[in-house]
Enzyme design. Structure first.
Site, PDB file in Angstrom:
ATOM      1  N   THR A   1       6.609  26.945   5.990  1.00 32.43           N
ATOM      2  CA  THR A   1       5.310  26.327   5.719  1.00 32.43           C
ATOM      3  C   THR A   1       4.199  27.249   6.190  1.00 32.43           C
ATOM      4  O   THR A   1       3.180  27.421   5.509  1.00 32.43           O
ATOM      5  CB  THR A   1       5.208  24.957   6.414  1.00 32.43           C
ATOM      6  OG1 THR A   1       6.394  24.218   6.117  1.00 32.43           O
ATOM      7  CG2 THR A   1       4.007  24.185   5.926  1.00 32.43           C
TER       8      THR A   1
ATOM      9  N   ASP B   1       6.310  21.742 -26.435  1.00 28.15           N
ATOM     10  CA  ASP B   1       6.347  20.402 -25.848  1.00 28.15           C
ATOM     11  C   ASP B   1       7.424  20.395 -24.772  1.00 28.15           C
ATOM     12  O   ASP B   1       8.030  21.427 -24.477  1.00 28.15           O
ATOM     13  CB  ASP B   1       6.673  19.353 -26.929  1.00 28.15           C
ATOM     14  CG  ASP B   1       6.140  17.972 -26.552  1.00 28.15           C
ATOM     15  OD1 ASP B   1       6.480  17.488 -25.454  1.00 28.15           O
ATOM     16  OD2 ASP B   1       5.384  17.385 -27.351  1.00 28.15           O
TER      17      ASP B   1
ATOM     18  N   TYR C   1       8.790  15.989   0.706  1.00 30.57           N
ATOM     19  CA  TYR C   1       8.537  17.288   0.077  1.00 30.57           C
ATOM     20  C   TYR C   1       8.364  17.169  -1.425  1.00 30.57           C
ATOM     21  O   TYR C   1       7.691  18.004  -2.042  1.00 30.57           O
ATOM     22  CB  TYR C   1       9.633  18.282   0.484  1.00 30.57           C
ATOM     23  CG  TYR C   1       9.466  18.599   1.934  1.00 30.57           C
ATOM     24  CD1 TYR C   1       8.476  19.495   2.337  1.00 30.57           C
ATOM     25  CD2 TYR C   1      10.176  17.929   2.913  1.00 30.57           C
ATOM     26  CE1 TYR C   1       8.232  19.729   3.666  1.00 30.57           C
ATOM     27  CE2 TYR C   1       9.933  18.160   4.252  1.00 30.57           C
ATOM     28  CZ  TYR C   1       8.967  19.061   4.623  1.00 30.57           C
ATOM     29  OH  TYR C   1       8.714  19.275   5.943  1.00 30.57           O
TER      30      TYR C   1
ATOM     31  N   HIS D   1       0.845  -1.201   0.000  1.00 32.94           N
ATOM     32  CA  HIS D   1       0.000   0.000   0.000  1.00 32.94           C
ATOM     33  C   HIS D   1       0.881   1.252   0.000  1.00 32.94           C
ATOM     34  O   HIS D   1       0.656   2.174  -0.780  1.00 32.94           O
ATOM     35  CB  HIS D   1      -0.928  -0.006   1.211  1.00 32.94           C
ATOM     36  CG  HIS D   1      -1.583   1.319   1.494  1.00 32.94           C
ATOM     37  ND1 HIS D   1      -2.608   1.819   0.725  1.00 32.94           N
ATOM     38  CD2 HIS D   1      -1.339   2.262   2.448  1.00 32.94           C
ATOM     39  CE1 HIS D   1      -2.964   3.010   1.198  1.00 32.94           C
ATOM     40  NE2 HIS D   1      -2.214   3.305   2.245  1.00 32.94           N
TER      41      HIS D   1
ATOM     42  N   LYS E   1       3.541  30.003   3.751  1.00 34.42           N
ATOM     43  CA  LYS E   1       2.710  29.603   2.616  1.00 34.42           C
ATOM     44  C   LYS E   1       1.230  29.657   2.964  1.00 34.42           C
ATOM     45  O   LYS E   1       0.415  30.199   2.231  1.00 34.42           O
ATOM     46  CB  LYS E   1       3.089  28.185   2.181  1.00 34.42           C
ATOM     47  CG  LYS E   1       4.459  28.145   1.550  1.00 34.42           C
ATOM     48  CD  LYS E   1       4.634  26.910   0.709  1.00 34.42           C
ATOM     49  CE  LYS E   1       5.569  27.147  -0.426  1.00 34.42           C
ATOM     50  NZ  LYS E   1       4.971  27.826  -1.567  1.00 34.42           N
TER      51      LYS E   1
ATOM     52  N   SER F   1      12.720   6.085 -13.462  1.00 31.67           N
ATOM     53  CA  SER F   1      11.627   6.833 -14.078  1.00 31.67           C
ATOM     54  C   SER F   1      11.547   8.236 -13.496  1.00 31.67           C
ATOM     55  O   SER F   1      11.430   9.226 -14.232  1.00 31.67           O
ATOM     56  CB  SER F   1      10.321   6.074 -13.864  1.00 31.67           C
ATOM     57  OG  SER F   1       9.229   6.925 -14.059  1.00 31.67           O
ATOM     58  N   SER F   2      11.647   8.327 -12.167  1.00 37.01           N
ATOM     59  CA  SER F   2      11.534   9.638 -11.518  1.00 37.01           C
ATOM     60  C   SER F   2      12.687  10.550 -11.911  1.00 37.01           C
ATOM     61  O   SER F   2      12.488  11.741 -12.159  1.00 37.01           O
ATOM     62  CB  SER F   2      11.551   9.492  -9.993  1.00 37.01           C
ATOM     63  OG  SER F   2      10.437   8.784  -9.581  1.00 37.01           O
TER      64      SER F   2
ATOM     65  N   ARG G   1       1.487   1.260  14.951  1.00 38.11           N
ATOM     66  CA  ARG G   1       1.100   1.091  13.547  1.00 38.11           C
ATOM     67  C   ARG G   1       1.512  -0.299  13.067  1.00 38.11           C
ATOM     68  O   ARG G   1       2.220  -1.022  13.764  1.00 38.11           O
ATOM     69  CB  ARG G   1       1.769   2.174  12.699  1.00 38.11           C
ATOM     70  CG  ARG G   1       3.275   2.072  12.682  1.00 38.11           C
ATOM     71  CD  ARG G   1       3.923   3.281  12.062  1.00 38.11           C
ATOM     72  NE  ARG G   1       3.777   3.308  10.617  1.00 38.11           N
ATOM     73  CZ  ARG G   1       4.609   3.952   9.789  1.00 38.11           C
ATOM     74  NH1 ARG G   1       5.647   4.620  10.276  1.00 38.11           N
ATOM     75  NH2 ARG G   1       4.422   3.954   8.500  1.00 38.11           N
TER      76      ARG G   1
ATOM     77  N   HIS H   1      14.635  12.870  12.134  1.00 36.48           N
ATOM     78  CA  HIS H   1      13.437  12.955  12.983  1.00 36.48           C
ATOM     79  C   HIS H   1      12.506  11.768  12.747  1.00 36.48           C
ATOM     80  O   HIS H   1      11.552  11.584  13.479  1.00 36.48           O
ATOM     81  CB  HIS H   1      12.707  14.303  12.828  1.00 36.48           C
ATOM     82  CG  HIS H   1      12.035  14.522  11.514  1.00 36.48           C
ATOM     83  ND1 HIS H   1      11.977  15.742  10.907  1.00 36.48           N
ATOM     84  CD2 HIS H   1      11.389  13.682  10.680  1.00 36.48           C
ATOM     85  CE1 HIS H   1      11.313  15.645   9.773  1.00 36.48           C
ATOM     86  NE2 HIS H   1      10.957  14.410   9.613  1.00 36.48           N
ATOM     87  N   HIS H   2      12.799  10.967  11.709  1.00 34.47           N
ATOM     88  CA  HIS H   2      12.045   9.719  11.519  1.00 34.47           C
ATOM     89  C   HIS H   2      12.590   8.613  12.413  1.00 34.47           C
ATOM     90  O   HIS H   2      12.067   7.509  12.417  1.00 34.47           O
ATOM     91  CB  HIS H   2      12.136   9.262  10.063  1.00 34.47           C
ATOM     92  CG  HIS H   2      11.483  10.215   9.110  1.00 34.47           C
ATOM     93  ND1 HIS H   2      10.161  10.134   8.764  1.00 34.47           N
ATOM     94  CD2 HIS H   2      11.971  11.282   8.445  1.00 34.47           C
ATOM     95  CE1 HIS H   2       9.865  11.101   7.919  1.00 34.47           C
ATOM     96  NE2 HIS H   2      10.945  11.818   7.707  1.00 34.47           N
TER      97      HIS H   2
ATOM     98  N   TRP I   1       7.075  -0.276   3.848  1.00 37.15           N
ATOM     99  CA  TRP I   1       7.591   0.375   2.631  1.00 37.15           C
ATOM    100  C   TRP I   1       9.004   0.907   2.837  1.00 37.15           C
ATOM    101  O   TRP I   1       9.740   1.141   1.891  1.00 37.15           O
ATOM    102  CB  TRP I   1       6.650   1.494   2.163  1.00 37.15           C
ATOM    103  CG  TRP I   1       6.855   2.813   2.853  1.00 37.15           C
ATOM    104  CD1 TRP I   1       6.330   3.192   4.043  1.00 37.15           C
ATOM    105  CD2 TRP I   1       7.622   3.926   2.365  1.00 37.15           C
ATOM    106  NE1 TRP I   1       6.745   4.473   4.348  1.00 37.15           N
ATOM    107  CE2 TRP I   1       7.530   4.948   3.337  1.00 37.15           C
ATOM    108  CE3 TRP I   1       8.376   4.166   1.226  1.00 37.15           C
ATOM    109  CZ2 TRP I   1       8.169   6.182   3.196  1.00 37.15           C
ATOM    110  CZ3 TRP I   1       9.015   5.405   1.096  1.00 37.15           C
ATOM    111  CH2 TRP I   1       8.903   6.385   2.072  1.00 37.15           C
TER     112      TRP I   1
ATOM    113  N   HIS J   1      13.190  11.870   3.563  1.00 35.82           N
ATOM    114  CA  HIS J   1      12.583  13.147   3.922  1.00 35.82           C
ATOM    115  C   HIS J   1      12.428  14.108   2.750  1.00 35.82           C
ATOM    116  O   HIS J   1      11.369  14.687   2.581  1.00 35.82           O
ATOM    117  CB  HIS J   1      13.180  13.823   5.145  1.00 35.82           C
ATOM    118  CG  HIS J   1      12.147  14.746   5.700  1.00 35.82           C
ATOM    119  ND1 HIS J   1      11.097  14.290   6.454  1.00 35.82           N
ATOM    120  CD2 HIS J   1      11.911  16.050   5.493  1.00 35.82           C
ATOM    121  CE1 HIS J   1      10.267  15.288   6.696  1.00 35.82           C
ATOM    122  NE2 HIS J   1      10.739  16.369   6.138  1.00 35.82           N
TER     123      HIS J   1
ATOM    124  N   GLU K   1      11.850  13.136  -0.072  1.00 37.54           N
ATOM    125  CA  GLU K   1      10.714  12.499  -0.744  1.00 37.54           C
ATOM    126  C   GLU K   1       9.382  13.057  -0.242  1.00 37.54           C
ATOM    127  O   GLU K   1       8.447  13.273  -1.006  1.00 37.54           O
ATOM    128  CB  GLU K   1      10.787  10.984  -0.519  1.00 37.54           C
ATOM    129  CG  GLU K   1       9.560  10.199  -0.959  1.00 37.54           C
ATOM    130  CD  GLU K   1       9.383  10.144  -2.462  1.00 37.54           C
ATOM    131  OE1 GLU K   1      10.361  10.461  -3.184  1.00 37.54           O
ATOM    132  OE2 GLU K   1       8.285   9.804  -2.910  1.00 37.54           O
TER     133      GLU K   1
ATOM    134  N   SER L   1      -1.533  27.223  -5.181  1.00 38.37           N
ATOM    135  CA  SER L   1      -1.201  28.619  -5.492  1.00 38.37           C
ATOM    136  C   SER L   1      -1.718  29.043  -6.860  1.00 38.37           C
ATOM    137  O   SER L   1      -1.734  30.235  -7.168  1.00 38.37           O
ATOM    138  CB  SER L   1       0.321  28.826  -5.440  1.00 38.37           C
ATOM    139  OG  SER L   1       0.817  28.450  -4.182  1.00 38.37           O
TER     140      SER L   1
END
Lengths: 535, 293
Positions: free
Chosen positions: A328, A106, A257, A77, A331, A169-170, A450, A302-303, A142, A253, A255, A268
């Site tokens: 943040t 293009d 963002y 998932h 924004k 790909s990314s 979790r 922090h993870h 994951w 991390h 990732e 925006s």
């Protein structure tokens, strides 16, 4: 032999006839469509897995699945939603919109564009096929932490290769977006005149190029630990399992963002349109995005506050993490100031954008709580964290993609979508998504970890509520799929400027947009005069 | 537009209904939040949690309040016309600096918290905790007492797929073990936490922290429990198929009762070890024991 002639003949025409169009296409709109449809498909695949998870968690005791299968579901998932739904969704939007917003015909690298999309179906076929392999699919989360990940059966190398393909790909997609933004802008369009969506994607693309190779390195080390006798992460061989976590989150991390900056860009674009007022604080929006991108590289640990880092490490990562709240906050304040004294209407894209601002902020608030390192020794690995990142990823990233789809569907299809169905989809989603995720804060604080298929009875009630919310939310998304199909097939014809307050170069084009957006560069000074660019 | 409003009414009614349906969960309001706990770390973390929660609620009220005001008053349908301002340097500086100041205040409180947690020196006793798939092992260092602690038999039956034993009928379903950890209150206990196979995490919410148990590394944490009682928790780091089924139960006793328990446990384990050795090399003593029983 006649390939060249063939290409020549069709160069200025519409798409090739037949299904092969989609295989060989180098057109940014076709590839954008492929990305978006792929993203939608994966959204439903990952969603089905989530519903299996929620169904098992409806009440205590094991009713439906084996605990190992449950772990496969939580693992896949996560991977499917992140790499299959959210990221391709944003890349699809960039493919469609960036050339149009820059006044370009293009993308800069059309063949690369084709390749970066077509890697994905193979990557996910590989990934999902692991479910049927001896020993089952990956079930270590994951995040794929060793040593647990190394207990995966024959599926192990397939998972690693699938992750490699997704990463490739990314990276290719990101290179293309950067090349397009730097080289394909209409004459006179300076960087500080670009729409926010383009800005946020430019910064995101740099994050991708910096972060994805790190992930590739981490999983390659897992591979060599498993098969080639290295001991990167094996303490018995002089390695360090925590080092994997450091490397993984150095990717992980940024990732986070990567999955939210383009959403900031979308919001925006949408709020000024429906407030009929220019975006407040354009320059500070750009600087805030860049600061967030910078900070995203120095907060990874922090993870992992509970892995036993030294006190100095804990303090550094806590302070750096708390700092992210400042840009943040800027924004969010800018969006509210954009709405202030506007003349607002509430079409579906605006409704999703407003829900984004509120619900993403709630995710930001719980993020601030999680940043407090000492209390994180309670929150870590509990449902509070699950609630937090689903608020920022579902009501954040996914809501933004949905909002963008509603906003630009008229431009893409030439038809207005069904507004009444859109509103139905919005209200059902808004209510159910909160019924789904808000109670997870409670069970998390009360002590529910979790990634567990079964729980102690004191968590029953809120899990039931959450599961009910999950099913309503999941099935509500079918309405969205139907709305998209309906808009593709017909409907009220959309004008070039499909929304009264819409500004920007994509709205100068007719709807649907021509196959090759701008054959000749638009006159920026004229667009500026009509108030379409930022000052 | 009336149609919209009806939809809002229906959906909000639905949410309200759901909230009511969940009333039993409200029976203990404590279950909506962190436990206040039984150690100074737990209290401190609870207070920090509440401090930051209230700050975010306060900021939320201001921001969402402004949004709500704007959404109500600045609607086109109410005849609003859009102003065209697009920046204001003063206000942009204000809303950068004020959050920064709030963060500095929070950081000071949070730093004090961390320093307290990391003060593992001068402990009165050490307990080594080792995670296995899927049970815990506890070693009372220097006492020669150690044992494994795993999910109790009743929970283990009830958790099987299609089990006829309902979880509701099991005492402390999934939060009960065959042999709990016993510790004294008012004693600074240092936990040395590690694992044998994969990464686990040892979490008793009432103590105010969890700590990863990592193979090859020993992590330190401490607790000084204030009240006697039974404190329950479970593994918090995904550790494989039965991750959900390795609970933790800690019984905190007065130091006197703890000493009594420890003495009995030593005697029992000594006897068991003796029996083991005896079993390893058959001797007359075994025969005697058998005939006597």
């Amino acid at each position: 032999m006649s390939a060249v002639d063939h290409a020549e003949a069709h160069h200025h025409d519409g798409p090739e006839p037949g299904l092969l169009r989609w295989v060989f296409t180098t057109n940014h709109k076709d590839i954008g469509t492929l990305y978006l449809l792929f993203s939608l498909l994966m959204f439903f695949v990952g969603g089905a897995m989530a519903l299996i998870i929620r169904a098992e968690l409806f009440q205590p005791g094991m009713q439906l699945v084996d605990p190992y299968f449950f772990n496969e579901m939580t693992t896949l998932h996560g991977l499917v939603m992140i790499f299959g739904a959210i990221m391709p969704g944003f890349v699809g939007l960039a493919n469609w919109q960036v050339p149009m917003m820059l006044g370009a015909p293009d993308m800069a690298l059309p063949r690369l564009n084709n390749w970066s999309f077509w890697l994905l179906p193979f990557a996910f076929t590989l990934l999902l096929s692991t479910l049927f392999m001896p020993g089952g699919g990956p079930a270590g989360g994951w995040t794929m932490y060793p040593p647990l990940m190394l207990e995966t059966g024959q599926a192990f190398p397939f998972v690693i290769f699938a992750v490699h393909l997704m990463g490739m790909s990314s990276i290719l997609g990101a290179i293309n977006i950067i090349a397009t933004i730097f080289n394909m802008r209409a004459p006179g369009l300076t960087l500080m005149m670009m729409p926010m969506f383009v800005w946020t994607w430019l910064i995101t693309a740099f994050l991708l190029i910096a972060a994805m190779p790190v992930l590739a390195g981490a999983v390659t080390m897992l591979l060599t630990d498993q098969y080639f006798g290295t001991h990167f992460f094996n303490a018995a061989g002089g390695g360090d399992p925590v080092m994997y976590q450091h490397i993984f989150w150095f990717f992980g991390h940024p990732e986070v963002y990567i999955m939210i900056l383009p959403a900031f860009g979308i919001i925006s674009q949408i709020i000024p349109t429906f407030a009929r007022k220019p975006l407040f604080g354009y320059a500070s929006m750009v600087y805030a995005t860049a600061s967030i991108a910078f900070l995203s590289f120095i907060v990874w640990a922090h993870h992992m506050f509970t892995v036993g880092m030294p006190l100095a490490g804990e303090l550094f990562f806590m302070y750096a993490t708390m700092l992210i709240a400042v840009p943040t906050g800027v924004k969010v304040f800018n969006w509210v100031a954009t709405m202030w004294q506007g003349a607002m209407t509430f079409e579906t894209p605006m409704l999703f954008a407003l829900a984004f601002v509120i619900l993403f902020s709630i995710g930001g608030f719980s993020g601030l709580m999680l940043a407090i390192a000492s209390v994180d020794f309670q929150y870590q690995d509990g449902y509070f964290v699950v609630a937090h990142f689903h608020y920022v990823l579902v009501t954040g990233a996914a809501f933004a993609i949905i909002a963008a789809a509603y906003y630009w569907l008229p431009k893409w299809t030439g038809n207005m979508y069904d507004e009444q169905l859109g509103k139905l989809h919005f209200w059902l989603s808004l209510v159910s998504v909160n019924v789904l995720y808000f109670p997870q804060h409670f069970v998390g604080l009360a002590g529910m970890p979790r990634r567990i298929p079964d729980y102690a009875v004191q968590f029953t009630e809120w899990n039931m509520v959450s599961t009910v919310g999950a099913f309503v939310f999941g099935f509500s998304q079918l309405i969205f799929a139907w709305i998209v199909i309906k808009a593709i097939r017909g409907g009220v014809k959309a004008e070039g400027r499909s929304w009264e307050g819409a500004h920007g170069m994509e709205w100068e084009l007719p709807s649907p947009a021509p196959y090759h957006s701008f054959q000749t560069p638009p006159d920026i000074s004229k667009v500026m005069a009509s108030g379409d660019a930022h000052s | 537009m009336k149609w919209d409003k009806r939809l809002v009414a229906v959906t909000s009614g639905l949410t309200g209904g759901l909230a009511l349906a969940a009333t039993p969960a409200w029976a203990g309001l404590g279950e909506l939040n962190l436990p206040y706990g039984v150690t100074s770390i737990a209290h401190m973390n609870y207070d920090l949690n509440m401090l930051v929660l209230w700050i975010t609620i306060f900021i939320g009220i201001i921001v969402f309040g402004a949004m709500g005001y704007s959404m109500y008053h600045h609607r086109k349908s109410q005849g609003a016309t859009a102003a065209q301002f697009h920046h204001n340097t003063t206000i942009e500086i204000v809303w950068t600096v004020i959050p920064l100041l709030i963060l500095v205040g929070m950081a000071i409180a949070a730093t004090r918290g961390l320093v307290l947690m990391y003060d593992t020196d001068n402990a009165d006793m050490d307990i080594k905790v080792t995670g296995y798939q899927w049970q815990w092992r506890y070693d009372y260092l220097g006492e020669g007492v150690s044992f494994y602690s795993k999910l109790d038999e009743q929970s283990n039956q009830a958790r099987e797929l299609g089990s006829s034993l309902q979880p509701e009928r099991v005492d402390n379903y999934l939060r009960n073990v065959d042999k709990p950890l016993v510790v004294p209150i008012n004693t600074k206990i240092r936990f040395l936490i590690t694992a044998e196979d994969v990464i686990h995490a040892w979490w008793v919410p009432e103590f105010g922290w969890k700590m990863d148990a990592i193979p090859g590394f020993v992590n330190k944490a401490w607790a000084k429990i204030e009240q006697p009682g039974v404190y329950r928790g479970q593994c918090a780091e995904l550790c494989g198929r039965d991750h959900a089924f390795m609970p933790i139960v800690v019984i905190a006793k007065t130091p006197e009762e703890y000493k009594k328990w420890l003495a009995e446990e030593k005697k029992r384990q000594g006897a068991a070890e003796g029996a083991e050795q005896a079993a390893a090399e058959p001797s007359p003593a075994v025969d005697v024991a058998q005939t006597q029983s």
